[in-house]
Design a protein around this motif. Structure first.
Motif, PDB file in Angstrom:
ATOM      1  N   ALA A   9      23.596  30.344  27.460  1.00 11.75           N
ATOM      2  CA  ALA A   9      24.788  31.037  26.985  1.00 11.75           C
ATOM      3  C   ALA A   9      25.156  32.184  27.912  1.00 11.75           C
ATOM      4  O   ALA A   9      24.314  32.950  28.349  1.00 11.75           O
ATOM      5  CB  ALA A   9      24.552  31.570  25.564  1.00 11.75           C
ATOM      6  N   GLY A  10      26.466  32.265  28.221  1.00 13.51           N
ATOM      7  CA  GLY A  10      26.975  33.392  29.006  1.00 13.51           C
ATOM      8  C   GLY A  10      26.775  33.252  30.489  1.00 13.51           C
ATOM      9  O   GLY A  10      27.159  34.138  31.234  1.00 13.51           O
ATOM     10  N   GLN A  11      26.178  32.126  30.951  1.00 13.26           N
ATOM     11  CA  GLN A  11      25.942  31.968  32.379  1.00 13.26           C
ATOM     12  C   GLN A  11      26.841  30.886  32.951  1.00 13.26           C
ATOM     13  O   GLN A  11      27.128  29.884  32.304  1.00 13.26           O
ATOM     14  CB  GLN A  11      24.478  31.611  32.650  1.00 13.26           C
ATOM     15  CG  GLN A  11      23.514  32.744  32.354  1.00 13.26           C
ATOM     16  CD  GLN A  11      22.104  32.391  32.784  1.00 13.26           C
ATOM     17  OE1 GLN A  11      21.846  31.299  33.249  1.00 13.26           O
ATOM     18  NE2 GLN A  11      21.200  33.338  32.631  1.00 13.26           N
ATOM     19  N   ASP A  12      27.287  31.073  34.183  1.00 16.99           N
ATOM     20  CA  ASP A  12      28.093  30.105  34.904  1.00 16.99           C
ATOM     21  C   ASP A  12      27.286  29.724  36.130  1.00 16.99           C
ATOM     22  O   ASP A  12      26.947  30.569  36.956  1.00 16.99           O
ATOM     23  CB  ASP A  12      29.428  30.733  35.296  1.00 16.99           C
ATOM     24  CG  ASP A  12      30.389  29.716  35.896  1.00 16.99           C
ATOM     25  OD1 ASP A  12      29.918  28.655  36.338  1.00 16.99           O
ATOM     26  OD2 ASP A  12      31.597  30.006  35.937  1.00 16.99           O
ATOM     27  N   SER A  13      26.950  28.426  36.257  1.00 18.59           N
ATOM     28  CA  SER A  13      26.096  27.998  37.350  1.00 18.59           C
ATOM     29  C   SER A  13      26.812  27.999  38.698  1.00 18.59           C
ATOM     30  O   SER A  13      26.176  27.901  39.738  1.00 18.59           O
ATOM     31  CB  SER A  13      25.552  26.591  37.065  1.00 18.59           C
ATOM     32  OG  SER A  13      26.624  25.672  36.940  1.00 18.59           O
ATOM     33  N   ARG A  14      28.143  28.081  38.680  1.00 18.52           N
ATOM     34  CA  ARG A  14      28.877  28.079  39.939  1.00 18.52           C
ATOM     35  C   ARG A  14      28.736  29.435  40.629  1.00 18.52           C
ATOM     36  O   ARG A  14      28.514  30.455  39.979  1.00 18.52           O
ATOM     37  CB  ARG A  14      30.349  27.786  39.681  1.00 18.52           C
ATOM     38  CG  ARG A  14      30.620  26.415  39.073  1.00 18.52           C
ATOM     39  CD  ARG A  14      32.097  26.258  38.782  1.00 18.52           C
ATOM     40  NE  ARG A  14      32.561  27.253  37.820  1.00 18.52           N
ATOM     41  CZ  ARG A  14      33.840  27.429  37.489  1.00 18.52           C
ATOM     42  NH1 ARG A  14      34.770  26.668  38.046  1.00 18.52           N
ATOM     43  NH2 ARG A  14      34.190  28.337  36.600  1.00 18.52           N
ATOM     44  N   PRO A  15      28.888  29.458  41.966  1.00 22.27           N
ATOM     45  CA  PRO A  15      28.864  30.754  42.654  1.00 22.27           C
ATOM     46  C   PRO A  15      30.083  31.574  42.272  1.00 22.27           C
ATOM     47  O   PRO A  15      31.089  31.027  41.797  1.00 22.27           O
ATOM     48  CB  PRO A  15      28.895  30.358  44.136  1.00 22.27           C
ATOM     49  CG  PRO A  15      29.543  29.008  44.153  1.00 22.27           C
ATOM     50  CD  PRO A  15      29.093  28.331  42.894  1.00 22.27           C
ATOM     51  N   PRO A  16      30.043  32.885  42.458  1.00 24.15           N
ATOM     52  CA  PRO A  16      31.211  33.710  42.143  1.00 24.15           C
ATOM     53  C   PRO A  16      32.370  33.346  43.059  1.00 24.15           C
ATOM     54  O   PRO A  16      32.173  32.802  44.153  1.00 24.15           O
ATOM     55  CB  PRO A  16      30.711  35.136  42.412  1.00 24.15           C
ATOM     56  CG  PRO A  16      29.603  34.960  43.400  1.00 24.15           C
ATOM     57  CD  PRO A  16      28.935  33.674  43.037  1.00 24.15           C
ATOM     58  N   LEU A  17      33.575  33.650  42.608  1.00 24.63           N
ATOM     59  CA  LEU A  17      34.744  33.394  43.447  1.00 24.63           C
ATOM     60  C   LEU A  17      34.699  34.222  44.717  1.00 24.63           C
ATOM     61  O   LEU A  17      35.001  33.731  45.805  1.00 24.63           O
ATOM     62  CB  LEU A  17      36.026  33.709  42.677  1.00 24.63           C
ATOM     63  CG  LEU A  17      36.480  32.696  41.627  1.00 24.63           C
ATOM     64  CD1 LEU A  17      37.643  33.252  40.843  1.00 24.63           C
ATOM     65  CD2 LEU A  17      36.841  31.375  42.280  1.00 24.63           C
ATOM     66  N   VAL A  18      34.335  35.479  44.568  1.00 24.88           N
ATOM     67  CA  VAL A  18      34.408  36.419  45.686  1.00 24.88           C
ATOM     68  C   VAL A  18      33.196  37.337  45.656  1.00 24.88           C
ATOM     69  O   VAL A  18      32.722  37.727  44.586  1.00 24.88           O
ATOM     70  CB  VAL A  18      35.705  37.267  45.611  1.00 24.88           C
ATOM     71  CG1 VAL A  18      35.709  38.353  46.679  1.00 24.88           C
ATOM     72  CG2 VAL A  18      36.935  36.386  45.783  1.00 24.88           C
ATOM     73  N   VAL A  19      32.694  37.675  46.827  1.00 23.59           N
ATOM     74  CA  VAL A  19      31.672  38.698  46.975  1.00 23.59           C
ATOM     75  C   VAL A  19      32.241  39.785  47.888  1.00 23.59           C
ATOM     76  O   VAL A  19      32.731  39.479  48.982  1.00 23.59           O
ATOM     77  CB  VAL A  19      30.370  38.124  47.576  1.00 23.59           C
ATOM     78  CG1 VAL A  19      29.373  39.239  47.855  1.00 23.59           C
ATOM     79  CG2 VAL A  19      29.766  37.086  46.631  1.00 23.59           C
ATOM     80  N   GLU A  20      32.204  41.019  47.443  1.00 24.71           N
ATOM     81  CA  GLU A  20      32.731  42.139  48.222  1.00 24.71           C
ATOM     82  C   GLU A  20      31.609  43.102  48.576  1.00 24.71           C
ATOM     83  O   GLU A  20      30.687  43.316  47.791  1.00 24.71           O
ATOM     84  CB  GLU A  20      33.807  42.895  47.438  1.00 24.71           C
ATOM     85  CG  GLU A  20      35.114  42.150  47.272  1.00 24.71           C
ATOM     86  CD  GLU A  20      36.178  43.035  46.644  1.00 24.71           C
ATOM     87  OE1 GLU A  20      35.915  44.246  46.485  1.00 24.71           O
ATOM     88  OE2 GLU A  20      37.253  42.515  46.294  1.00 24.71           O
ATOM     89  N   ARG A  21      31.727  43.700  49.748  1.00 25.61           N
ATOM     90  CA  ARG A  21      30.815  44.769  50.141  1.00 25.61           C
ATOM     91  C   ARG A  21      31.489  45.626  51.198  1.00 25.61           C
ATOM     92  O   ARG A  21      32.504  45.241  51.783  1.00 25.61           O
ATOM     93  CB  ARG A  21      29.492  44.204  50.673  1.00 25.61           C
ATOM     94  CG  ARG A  21      29.588  43.453  51.983  1.00 25.61           C
ATOM     95  CD  ARG A  21      28.202  42.985  52.429  1.00 25.61           C
ATOM     96  NE  ARG A  21      28.202  42.368  53.736  1.00 25.61           N
ATOM     97  CZ  ARG A  21      28.482  41.093  53.981  1.00 25.61           C
ATOM     98  NH1 ARG A  21      28.804  40.293  52.988  1.00 25.61           N
ATOM     99  NH2 ARG A  21      28.453  40.612  55.218  1.00 25.61           N
ATOM    100  N   ASP A  22      30.929  46.787  51.425  1.00 26.20           N
ATOM    101  CA  ASP A  22      31.408  47.690  52.467  1.00 26.20           C
ATOM    102  C   ASP A  22      30.372  47.788  53.563  1.00 26.20           C
ATOM    103  O   ASP A  22      29.169  47.815  53.300  1.00 26.20           O
ATOM    104  CB  ASP A  22      31.682  49.090  51.905  1.00 26.20           C
ATOM    105  CG  ASP A  22      32.883  49.101  50.958  1.00 26.20           C
ATOM    106  OD1 ASP A  22      33.797  48.303  51.184  1.00 26.20           O
ATOM    107  OD2 ASP A  22      32.877  49.895  50.005  1.00 26.20           O
ATOM    108  N   SER A  23      30.840  47.848  54.804  1.00 26.17           N
ATOM    109  CA  SER A  23      29.954  47.999  55.943  1.00 26.17           C
ATOM    110  C   SER A  23      30.595  48.967  56.917  1.00 26.17           C
ATOM    111  O   SER A  23      31.623  48.655  57.529  1.00 26.17           O
ATOM    112  CB  SER A  23      29.709  46.644  56.624  1.00 26.17           C
ATOM    113  OG  SER A  23      28.930  46.801  57.785  1.00 26.17           O
ATOM    114  N   ALA A  24      30.017  50.164  57.025  1.00 30.74           N
ATOM    115  CA  ALA A  24      30.522  51.203  57.937  1.00 30.74           C
ATOM    116  C   ALA A  24      31.999  51.477  57.693  1.00 30.74           C
ATOM    117  O   ALA A  24      32.786  51.647  58.627  1.00 30.74           O
ATOM    118  CB  ALA A  24      30.281  50.790  59.384  1.00 30.74           C
TER     119      ALA A  24
END
Length: 403
Positions: free
Chosen positions: A27-42
């Motif tokens: 329950a509450g889990q989606d086995s697919r990867p997320p649509l988007v992954v965001e991060r900051d670098s410098a």
């Protein structure tokens, strides 16, 4: 910090169902990867799109019946086109197009009525030797032809011209009186012999008077192959050769090298502020695909030909990967459109554009009609040129539906 997330919230509810025949899940889990992954670098925002939001079907579509066809909306020379190279829509809905054969910039009403033109073949003020690109700069019209920009008023009267480097091959208006120029200068004599070379090309800002403002970086340029034999030098695009691309939206600059499914966003100073990418997007080529591409090149020569250009085509090295895209456009919403590359041996494939929304979500792909070359995209139309079975060019406005 890395932030995987879904663009839309997932709503859950609890209902009483029989247990037999249902798949098990947590329950509450989606086995697919997320649509988007965001991060900051410098200080640079990196947005990685992991899968298409639309899945296997497209929710946007380009109509096949044109709203306007400039070849059919009137008669006579103004409605005859050959080597049309650039098409834009002005804020009032009127259309402007660069015709390479007549070396004219022609303007039409929103319904296709011919309103006037400027230019023509020649070297005098307001004339063109190689009309390459047009742009809208507020009320003014800009046209680039072999290292010279012509500025025209709304009534199409030529206001001024100014010279740039002969290698300048594209221009973009950034607002505030700034023009961004691109260059392309194949240099086979300066290339490493019998290798694929790629030379960086500068991005330079000018004002509307032709005064240089600054250099704000460079593109990776275009791949070229230098064939050197017996003191002879010849150049040609390599198999599945990659080309750099630039698009702008206001004062935002989008740059792509086509090495990967990735686009960089720059500010007016040329500083990198954001990267949009689809990691792992498949670009590898099989031996059969490379062989078919070489055969397509060789098919342009008569059997038994011994010309240097046939020997050059035979000499081209195998390519390991295909270009990620063949064109880059940004629509008024900020969505990024990438035309999927088709080699000379792949022209029977449908023309398709991969679309990233303004936040970097990979939406999916949108197909355009066969034999239609996209030149610009608005919120509800696609501008471009369709060639009929007789290779007659039809500049058209096609409807774009965004569901």
């Amino acid at each position: 910090m890395t932030k995987p997330f879904h663009r839309k919230p997932i709503l859950c509810c609890l209902v009483a169902l029989p247990l037999c025949g249902l798949p098990s899940f947590t329950a509450g889990q989606d086995s697919r990867p997320p649509l988007v992954v965001e991060r900051d670098s410098a200080g640079i925002q990196i947005v990685e799109a992991m899968r298409p939001l639309w899945g296997d079907s497209s929710l946007w579509s380009v109509g096949t019946e044109p709203a306007v066809d400039l070849s059919l909306s009137g008669t006579g020379p103004p409605h005859e086109f050959f080597r049309a190279r650039s098409m834009k829509q002005r804020p009032d809905g009127s259309l402007m197009i660069a015709d390479g054969s007549s070396q004219e910039v022609r303007v039409f009403s929103a319904t296709g009525e011919f309103l006037g033109s400027f230019g023509g073949r020649g070297q005098g003020p307001g004339e063109f030797r190689n009309l390459q690109a047009i742009e809208i700069a507020g009320d003014s019209l800009l046209a680039l032809g072999r290292g010279r920009i012509t500025v025209a008023a709304p009534d199409l009267a030529v206001v001024r011209t100014f010279n740039l480097a002969p290698s300048t091959n594209n221009l973009h208006y950034l607002g505030g009186g700034a023009i961004l120029t691109e260059s392309y200068s194949p240099r086979p004599q300066g290339n490493a012999p019998n290798e694929v070379n790629r030379h960086a090309e500068p991005l330079i800002l000018f004002n509307l008077d032709g005064e240089r403002i600054d250099s704000i970086g460079e593109t990776r340029g275009i791949e070229s192959y230098a064939y050197v034999r017996d003191g002879m030098v010849a150049g040609a695009p390599p198999l599945f050769g990659k080309t750099s691309h630039i698009a702008v939206l206001g004062q935002r600059i989008f740059r792509g090298s086509a090495d990967a499914m990735q686009v960089e966003e720059l500010d007016m100073s040329g500083s990198l502020v954001r990267i949009l990418r689809i990691p792992g997007y498949p670009l590898d080529l099989s031996d059969a695909q490379v062989a078919a591409e070489r055969d397509a090149r060789l098919g342009a020569f008569r059997p038994g030909s011994t010309s240097v250009f046939r020997r050059l085509a035979e000499d081209l090295p195998d390519a390991a990967t295909r270009p990620a895209y063949a064109e880059l456009l940004v629509d008024p919403s900020g969505a990024v459109w990438l035309e999927l590359f088709r080699g000379a041996s792949e022209q029977d494939r449908l023309r398709a554009w991969l679309v990233l929304d303004p936040e970097g979500t990979w939406l999916g792909t949108v197909e355009v009609p066969r034999r239609f070359t996209v030149m610009d995209i608005t919120m509800d139309t696609v501008l471009g040129v369709w060639e009929d079975e007789l290779d007659v060019e039809h500049p058209q406005v096609l409807p774009l539906t965004r569901n």
